[in-house]
Scaffold this motif. Structure first.
Motif, PDB file in Angstrom:
ATOM      1  N   VAL A 143     -10.041   5.228  58.007  1.00 58.49           N
ATOM      2  CA  VAL A 143     -10.686   6.484  58.390  1.00 58.49           C
ATOM      3  C   VAL A 143     -10.127   7.657  57.588  1.00 58.49           C
ATOM      4  O   VAL A 143     -10.365   8.805  57.900  1.00 58.49           O
ATOM      5  CB  VAL A 143     -10.564   6.752  59.904  1.00 58.49           C
ATOM      6  CG1 VAL A 143     -11.306   5.688  60.680  1.00 58.49           C
ATOM      7  CG2 VAL A 143      -9.111   6.824  60.339  1.00 58.49           C
ATOM      8  N   LYS A 144      -9.326   7.366  56.546  1.00 55.39           N
ATOM      9  CA  LYS A 144      -8.806   8.397  55.634  1.00 55.39           C
ATOM     10  C   LYS A 144      -7.950   9.441  56.347  1.00 55.39           C
ATOM     11  O   LYS A 144      -7.976  10.616  55.993  1.00 55.39           O
ATOM     12  CB  LYS A 144      -9.966   9.093  54.888  1.00 55.39           C
ATOM     13  CG  LYS A 144     -10.995   8.181  54.258  1.00 55.39           C
ATOM     14  CD  LYS A 144     -10.455   7.500  53.021  1.00 55.39           C
ATOM     15  CE  LYS A 144     -11.502   6.746  52.251  1.00 55.39           C
ATOM     16  NZ  LYS A 144     -12.435   5.945  52.986  1.00 55.39           N
ATOM     17  N   CYS A 145      -7.218   9.006  57.357  1.00 55.46           N
ATOM     18  CA  CYS A 145      -6.416   9.972  58.115  1.00 55.46           C
ATOM     19  C   CYS A 145      -5.245  10.499  57.287  1.00 55.46           C
ATOM     20  O   CYS A 145      -4.770  11.600  57.515  1.00 55.46           O
ATOM     21  CB  CYS A 145      -5.898   9.332  59.403  1.00 55.46           C
ATOM     22  SG  CYS A 145      -4.702   8.011  59.129  1.00 55.46           S
ATOM     23  N   GLY A 146      -4.778   9.680  56.332  1.00 54.04           N
ATOM     24  CA  GLY A 146      -3.690  10.132  55.474  1.00 54.04           C
ATOM     25  C   GLY A 146      -2.309   9.688  55.921  1.00 54.04           C
ATOM     26  O   GLY A 146      -1.313  10.027  55.284  1.00 54.04           O
TER      27      GLY A 146
ATOM     28  N   ARG B 262      -4.886   5.193  50.933  1.00 54.37           N
ATOM     29  CA  ARG B 262      -6.189   5.790  51.263  1.00 54.37           C
ATOM     30  C   ARG B 262      -7.060   5.965  50.013  1.00 54.37           C
ATOM     31  O   ARG B 262      -8.261   5.707  50.040  1.00 54.37           O
ATOM     32  CB  ARG B 262      -5.890   7.133  51.932  1.00 54.37           C
ATOM     33  CG  ARG B 262      -7.048   8.004  52.223  1.00 54.37           C
ATOM     34  CD  ARG B 262      -6.648   9.189  53.094  1.00 54.37           C
ATOM     35  NE  ARG B 262      -5.901  10.230  52.401  1.00 54.37           N
ATOM     36  CZ  ARG B 262      -5.837  11.502  52.809  1.00 54.37           C
ATOM     37  NH1 ARG B 262      -6.458  11.863  53.914  1.00 54.37           N
ATOM     38  NH2 ARG B 262      -5.122  12.386  52.155  1.00 54.37           N
TER      39      ARG B 262
ATOM     40  N   PRO C 143      -2.594   3.366  61.495  1.00 54.19           N
ATOM     41  CA  PRO C 143      -3.083   3.324  62.874  1.00 54.19           C
ATOM     42  C   PRO C 143      -4.292   2.418  63.040  1.00 54.19           C
ATOM     43  O   PRO C 143      -4.600   2.007  64.141  1.00 54.19           O
ATOM     44  CB  PRO C 143      -3.439   4.776  63.192  1.00 54.19           C
ATOM     45  CG  PRO C 143      -3.312   5.540  61.946  1.00 54.19           C
ATOM     46  CD  PRO C 143      -2.675   4.698  60.895  1.00 54.19           C
ATOM     47  N   ASN C 144      -4.963   2.126  61.946  1.00 50.34           N
ATOM     48  CA  ASN C 144      -6.163   1.293  62.062  1.00 50.34           C
ATOM     49  C   ASN C 144      -5.991  -0.105  61.472  1.00 50.34           C
ATOM     50  O   ASN C 144      -6.977  -0.800  61.245  1.00 50.34           O
ATOM     51  CB  ASN C 144      -7.350   1.990  61.382  1.00 50.34           C
ATOM     52  CG  ASN C 144      -7.999   2.995  62.296  1.00 50.34           C
ATOM     53  OD1 ASN C 144      -7.623   3.105  63.468  1.00 50.34           O
ATOM     54  ND2 ASN C 144      -8.954   3.724  61.787  1.00 50.34           N
TER      55      ASN C 144
ATOM     56  N   TYR D 178     -12.515  13.422  50.330  1.00 47.51           N
ATOM     57  CA  TYR D 178     -12.543  13.010  51.738  1.00 47.51           C
ATOM     58  C   TYR D 178     -11.408  13.674  52.504  1.00 47.51           C
ATOM     59  O   TYR D 178     -10.478  14.225  51.920  1.00 47.51           O
ATOM     60  CB  TYR D 178     -12.416  11.487  51.849  1.00 47.51           C
ATOM     61  CG  TYR D 178     -11.217  10.898  51.115  1.00 47.51           C
ATOM     62  CD1 TYR D 178      -9.914  11.196  51.495  1.00 47.51           C
ATOM     63  CD2 TYR D 178     -11.399  10.040  50.037  1.00 47.51           C
ATOM     64  CE1 TYR D 178      -8.825  10.659  50.831  1.00 47.51           C
ATOM     65  CE2 TYR D 178     -10.308   9.505  49.350  1.00 47.51           C
ATOM     66  CZ  TYR D 178      -9.026   9.821  49.757  1.00 47.51           C
ATOM     67  OH  TYR D 178      -7.944   9.310  49.093  1.00 47.51           O
ATOM     68  N   ASP D 179     -11.498  13.627  53.818  1.00 47.53           N
ATOM     69  CA  ASP D 179     -10.365  13.924  54.701  1.00 47.53           C
ATOM     70  C   ASP D 179     -10.540  13.030  55.926  1.00 47.53           C
ATOM     71  O   ASP D 179     -11.218  12.006  55.815  1.00 47.53           O
ATOM     72  CB  ASP D 179     -10.298  15.426  55.038  1.00 47.53           C
ATOM     73  CG  ASP D 179     -11.489  15.902  55.844  1.00 47.53           C
ATOM     74  OD1 ASP D 179     -12.387  15.067  56.150  1.00 47.53           O
ATOM     75  OD2 ASP D 179     -11.534  17.095  56.182  1.00 47.53           O
ATOM     76  N   ALA D 180      -9.975  13.413  57.057  1.00 51.11           N
ATOM     77  CA  ALA D 180     -10.032  12.515  58.211  1.00 51.11           C
ATOM     78  C   ALA D 180     -11.357  12.593  58.980  1.00 51.11           C
ATOM     79  O   ALA D 180     -11.462  12.055  60.069  1.00 51.11           O
ATOM     80  CB  ALA D 180      -8.855  12.800  59.141  1.00 51.11           C
TER      81      ALA D 180
ATOM     82  N   GLN E  35     -14.409  11.460  57.849  1.00 50.38           N
ATOM     83  CA  GLN E  35     -15.385  10.449  57.403  1.00 50.38           C
ATOM     84  C   GLN E  35     -16.517  11.065  56.583  1.00 50.38           C
ATOM     85  O   GLN E  35     -17.482  10.399  56.261  1.00 50.38           O
ATOM     86  CB  GLN E  35     -16.014   9.684  58.580  1.00 50.38           C
ATOM     87  CG  GLN E  35     -15.032   9.046  59.521  1.00 50.38           C
ATOM     88  CD  GLN E  35     -14.269   7.934  58.854  1.00 50.38           C
ATOM     89  OE1 GLN E  35     -14.845   6.926  58.469  1.00 50.38           O
ATOM     90  NE2 GLN E  35     -12.982   8.121  58.682  1.00 50.38           N
TER      91      GLN E  35
ATOM     92  N   GLU F 109     -17.768  12.922  52.997  1.00 46.81           N
ATOM     93  CA  GLU F 109     -17.331  12.790  51.610  1.00 46.81           C
ATOM     94  C   GLU F 109     -18.201  13.648  50.704  1.00 46.81           C
ATOM     95  O   GLU F 109     -19.425  13.576  50.789  1.00 46.81           O
ATOM     96  CB  GLU F 109     -17.458  11.314  51.215  1.00 46.81           C
ATOM     97  CG  GLU F 109     -16.675  10.938  50.001  1.00 46.81           C
ATOM     98  CD  GLU F 109     -16.829   9.455  49.689  1.00 46.81           C
ATOM     99  OE1 GLU F 109     -15.879   8.719  49.914  1.00 46.81           O
ATOM    100  OE2 GLU F 109     -17.906   9.056  49.221  1.00 46.81           O
TER     101      GLU F 109
ATOM    102  N   ARG G  60      -4.509  -3.801  74.808  1.00 42.13           N
ATOM    103  CA  ARG G  60      -4.061  -4.226  73.485  1.00 42.13           C
ATOM    104  C   ARG G  60      -2.562  -4.503  73.447  1.00 42.13           C
ATOM    105  O   ARG G  60      -2.116  -5.403  72.756  1.00 42.13           O
ATOM    106  CB  ARG G  60      -4.423  -3.144  72.473  1.00 42.13           C
ATOM    107  CG  ARG G  60      -3.998  -3.489  71.082  1.00 42.13           C
ATOM    108  CD  ARG G  60      -5.036  -3.094  70.084  1.00 42.13           C
ATOM    109  NE  ARG G  60      -4.489  -3.195  68.744  1.00 42.13           N
ATOM    110  CZ  ARG G  60      -4.967  -2.544  67.716  1.00 42.13           C
ATOM    111  NH1 ARG G  60      -5.998  -1.755  67.848  1.00 42.13           N
ATOM    112  NH2 ARG G  60      -4.435  -2.703  66.538  1.00 42.13           N
TER     113      ARG G  60
ATOM    114  N   PRO H 211      -4.201   3.712  67.839  1.00 42.57           N
ATOM    115  CA  PRO H 211      -4.543   2.376  67.358  1.00 42.57           C
ATOM    116  C   PRO H 211      -5.385   1.565  68.356  1.00 42.57           C
ATOM    117  O   PRO H 211      -6.093   0.656  67.949  1.00 42.57           O
ATOM    118  CB  PRO H 211      -3.184   1.691  67.154  1.00 42.57           C
ATOM    119  CG  PRO H 211      -2.187   2.755  67.187  1.00 42.57           C
ATOM    120  CD  PRO H 211      -2.764   3.943  67.867  1.00 42.57           C
TER     121      PRO H 211
ATOM    122  N   ARG I 275      -9.838   1.912  68.661  1.00 43.10           N
ATOM    123  CA  ARG I 275     -10.836   1.216  67.851  1.00 43.10           C
ATOM    124  C   ARG I 275     -11.353  -0.051  68.538  1.00 43.10           C
ATOM    125  O   ARG I 275     -12.397  -0.573  68.191  1.00 43.10           O
ATOM    126  CB  ARG I 275     -10.265   0.891  66.471  1.00 43.10           C
ATOM    127  CG  ARG I 275     -11.286   0.836  65.374  1.00 43.10           C
ATOM    128  CD  ARG I 275     -10.627   0.841  64.018  1.00 43.10           C
ATOM    129  NE  ARG I 275      -9.341   0.169  64.036  1.00 43.10           N
ATOM    130  CZ  ARG I 275      -9.169  -1.134  63.921  1.00 43.10           C
ATOM    131  NH1 ARG I 275     -10.201  -1.924  63.783  1.00 43.10           N
ATOM    132  NH2 ARG I 275      -7.957  -1.660  63.942  1.00 43.10           N
TER     133      ARG I 275
END
Lengths: 428, 461
Positions: free
Chosen positions: A22-25, A45, A83-84, B31-33, B35, B37, B263, B327, B330
């Motif tokens: 998700v490109k969180c960095g 990423r 995280p993913n 991109y950033d967080a 989604q 672009e 989880r 985490p 998802r």
């Protein structure tokens, strides 16, 4: 629009994994390659984004893509902290495979493939290097853990490498070293560095498991684990070696397959199932069976109840411990420390960033020697700061890199394997 | 828009190695967080305020957009180059210039990573409290530009509360200083506060002067589990009402707990419907007393369990519950819309109930957690974008969630800003005259609209 290359189909195997990012960095905080270059394409990423666009067909398998994918040490730190759960190491290897199919292997990786595929060639080369090496290379003190300075053009003449052993470890020992009845049977997967360079690591492993009464089996047919090939995307070579190693390791009934090299352990335990098993279902069950039995030497010694403290007082040694990536990503961080701390005479001083990559990264350090040294600088500084007599680790590859890094700074801290320290404490 | 001549000029300003135009480089800064672009025309890595000033002057002369960027970890697209132009990356300016232990201030460059700064000041016994979730990788410049928050805000406030002064390159290329390093100062407009949270639309931050605090001697972490959301919310107001301000009051609702438990199997009791992670800091004796007092105060409020950490390792184990939330999400659905509404803290149960009604109406999973102490709830609308209609449903639900927060005297963003993501909803919160005042400021400082254009306010076109 760039014509989509038919070679990219291998990347479709990891398409779902690519979607997870998700490109969180978060990977920016942990990636040693990013630390060296400070540019987004060097971080997980960025590489994931490039791979996504290769699949979309709007990025080609060109020099720039190749350069980006080469900037990864496959240390797995991004995977651990993501995280993913994006398996960027698998994605990068797959991208490298795709690039290698499209562009052909580099001369260096072709040579690597030829050498690692052929243990006889490796033995011959090692013998030649052992005899001829000292004539060509500059000698440096033995206690530094490395003994020669490497003058080959592709590595530059600054690098220090260890001297090759005159007689490989496996040639010194029979295939089966019988232990006490009722004690575990341990198959020792030796690995190239231990076999040809750091033979003392192999000897220490042998001494320790014999001390515990184990039967140690060193199957002759075993070869290189293949990770130098994987590093270049040469997965055909890795598959060939995996098959060879499976055949060798399956030959004897054993309770455990033991490795004294973090990277070899990583290959058998993680990379074979993830990369070879998935591509070659006919091998998957056999790979899984070996992977399930694979344990690191320190992990197994602790499990079998090695108690170095019972042997009395050892010579005083202040050490610091470096976590090899391929042990850290398997959660083997506690066991070596506990064993070391429990050894008579041994004082463990933790360094800052013990869990950070040393900068070797398989063949990464050949292509990106400056970046590799830059990553290593922080490590060397942290080692120095502890004032330890020796830096101890569980990977012969890291040993070589740590030695080189320290030597570059004129530092004479010893570099030792965990097993050497333990064997020393037991008076072996 | 950006031709080879401009690229050449940019290379003259920052050096060839610091201008990238390869497609791969461009998409790595697109991109950033969020989604989303967008591809820039070039990526530029300046190394000084003077270089940034020269780039902005060139941008004004040639009329091309400039998008400032730190770590690119934003949740609303604040650094994304929508419409093309250049991405100006400030991470080469990454030095901590000084830490003044006598006056408790520090001067830093914008590219310093937040956690690194915290660690450096803590080595000197000082404290920089703002702690956005992204602190391990986000930059201080980005934190100031977005006015980032975090769990410790309930006691210490947000980034803005620690910014005393700035050095800024204005959109037209002048370098100015705002504020200073005195605690008092009333000369002129407070441009420092205007720039904090301006999302890179009014200037590019090149230096920051931060206020520091003495590092508290110790902290104590408690994980408290309640049988109802109301119990947890009541606990928050009871604790604060009794004049204890904890460092953090993190909250997780039942849906969040189910995710984490499914989880990671942490052993949260089945009757637990909400969790509060409470941390107090200060003198060692004081925090012991505060922890005991908190426990007494919240016991009658449906407390199912209360775990108090005895040391740092146990504290970390309790924090793990909170850290595992992301985490786990998802597993509910692959795509997440993470919104960061705020309501007055006494209204937290009301907003959670309102969100629950919205969840039922649209029949999509919504998971809530966040900073109960300051009423800042992270509302995670979980969908699968590959299923037709789900994304639209999510957007409708989000609009209603914002409205619910506003109806309770709240706001639609506490930490993430507006950027691109929240533009469609901005008129729910800001009235036309407010927007006009803000846009007048933008127009005055950036007459050619070259700095981070198209952010915050929806464009007319």
């Amino acid at each position: 629009m760039i014509q989509k290359d038919s070679n990219v189909s291998a990347l479709q195997r990891v398409e779902n994994e690519l979607k997870k990012c998700v490109k969180c960095g978060a990977c920016r905080a942990h990636c040693p390659a990013f630390a060296a270059w400070q540019r987004e394409p060097a971080v997980a990423r960025g590489k994931v984004a490039v791979a996504q666009h290769i699949l979309k067909g709007d990025v080609g398998l060109d020099d720039q893509t190749y350069a980006i994918m080469s900037k990864c040490l496959l240390c797995g730190s991004c995977v651990e902290k993501c995280p993913n759960d994006v398996p960027t190491d698998e994605i990068v290897v797959t991208a490298r495979e795709v690039l290698a199919r499209r562009r052909g292997l580099t001369t260096f990786h072709k040579a690597v493939g030829q050498v690692i595929k052929n243990r006889r060639l490796m033995s011959f080369g090692a013998l030649a290097a052992a005899i001829l090496g000292p004539l060509f290379f500059r000698k440096v003190p033995q206690t530094s853990g490395l003994r020669l300075r490497f003058p080959l053009p592709f590595v530059g003449n600054r690098r220090h490498i260890p001297q090759i052993a005159r007689k490989p470890f496996m040639d010194r020992h029979p295939e089966v070293i019988q232990g006490e009845p009722g004690k575990p049977r341990v198959v020792f997967y030796v690995g190239c560095m231990t076999n040809f360079v750091y033979t003392e690591v192999g000897e220490a492993a042998l001494a320790l498991f014999r001390h515990l009464g184990c039967t140690v089996i060193i199957p002759k047919g075993q070869g290189c684990c293949g990770l130098p090939g994987m590093s270049g995307g040469d997965l055909d070579t890795v598959r060939g070696l995996a098959e060879q190693n499976l055949a060798a390791l399956e030959k004897y009934e054993a309770d455990y397959v033991m490795t004294a090299c973090a990277t070899c352990g990583g290959a058998l335990h993680k990379f074979y199932p993830a990369l070879i098993g998935k591509r070659h279902p006919e091998l998957a069950t056999r790979i899984r069976a070996i992977a399930d039995k694979t344990v690191d030497a320190a992990q197994l010694l602790q499990q079998l109840g090695l108690h170095p403290e019972e042997t009395g007082v050892g010579e005083r040694l202040k050490i610091t411990y470096h976590d090899p990536c391929h042990l850290r990503t398997r959660n083997i961080t506690r066991q070596p420390r506990e064993l070391l701390k429990g050894s008579p005479g041994v004082e463990l001083a933790e360094m800052e960033g013990a869990d950070k990559c040393c900068g070797l990264g398989g063949t990464f350090n050949v292509y990106h020697y400056d970046a590799s040294l830059k990553i290593n600088e922080g490590k060397s500084a942290a080692i120095e700061k502890t004032g330890a007599d020796a830096v101890v680790t569980g990977c012969p590859g890291c040993m070589m890199q740590l030695s080189d890094g320290l030597k570059q700074r004129g530092n004479r801290t010893r570099v030792m394997h965990t097993l050497e320290v333990l064997a020393r404490a037991l008076g072996k | 828009m950006i031709d080879s001549r401009i690229i050449q000029e940019l290379k003259l300003i920052v050096g060839t190695d610091n201008v990238a135009t390869d497609r791969q480089d461009l998409l790595c800064y697109g991109y950033d967080a969020t989604q989303m672009e967008f591809l820039p025309d070039a990526v530029v890595h300046p190394g000084s305020p003077e270089e940034i000033a020269a780039i902005l002057k060139l941008a004004n002369a040639e009329r091309f957009p400039v998008f400032p960027r730190g770590a690119g970890s934003g949740f609303t697209g604040g650094a994304l180059p929508k419409g093309g132009g250049i991405v100006l990356v400030v991470t080469r300016l990454n030095r901590i210039l000084r830490i003044d232990t006598e006056n408790l201030v520090a001067e830093v460059e914008p590219g310093v990573v937040t956690e690194q700064f915290q660690q450096e000041v803590e080595k000197l016994g000082l404290f920089y409290p703002p702690d956005p979730a992204s602190l391990k990788f986000s930059t201080l410049g980005g934190n100031v530009a977005e006015n980032a928050g975090g769990p410790r805000c309930v006691k210490y406030g947000v980034t803005r509360d620690f910014v005393m002064g700035l050095e800024v390159v204005l959109p037209t290329g002048e370098i100015i200083r705002t504020g200073g390093e005195t605690y008092k100062g009333v000369v002129g407009y407070d441009l420092t506060r205007l720039l904090c949270g301006s999302e890179g639309t009014l200037g590019i931050i090149t230096k920051i002067i931060f206020k520091l605090l003495p590092l508290p001697e110790a902290k104590k972490t408690m994980l408290t589990i309640f049988d109802s959301i109301d119990g947890a919310a009541k606990a928050v107001s009871t604790i604060i009402g009794n004049k204890i301000i904890p460092t953090t009051l993190e909250f997780m609702d039942h849906a969040t707990l189910q995710c984490v438990e499914k989880r990671f199997n942490l052993g949260i009791p089945a009757e637990g419907r909400a969790v509060l992670l409470i941390e107090v800091d200060g003198d060692r004796d004081l925090i012991e007393k505060q922890a005991a007092r908190i426990q007494d105060l919240i016991r009658p409020l449906g407390l199912v369990e209360c775990k108090i950490a005895r040391d740092a390792a146990e504290s970390e184990a309790l924090w793990k519950v909170r850290r595992l939330v992301s985490p786990s999400l998802r597993d509910v659905n692959p795509d997440k819309f993470n919104e960061d509404i705020v309501v007055p803290r006494s209204k937290v149960p009301d907003v959670i109930r309102a969100i629950d009604r919205i969840r039922q109406k649209y029949d999509i999973p919504i998971v809530n957690f966040g900073h109960a102490g300051d009423g800042n709830i992270h509302v995670n609308v979980m969908v699968d974008k590959s299923v037709a209609g789900q994304e639209e449903k999510a957007h409708q639900a989000i609009g209603e969630i914002f409205q619910a927060a506003l109806d309770l005297n709240g706001t639609m963003s506490g930490e993430h800003g507006v950027g691109l993501a929240k533009q469609p909803y901005i008129h729910l919160e800001l009235k036309p005259a407010q927007v006009a005042a803000m846009q007048a400021v933008k127009k005055a400082l950036d007459p050619n609209d070259i700095l981070n254009p198209g952010k915050m306010f929806p464009r007319e076109d």
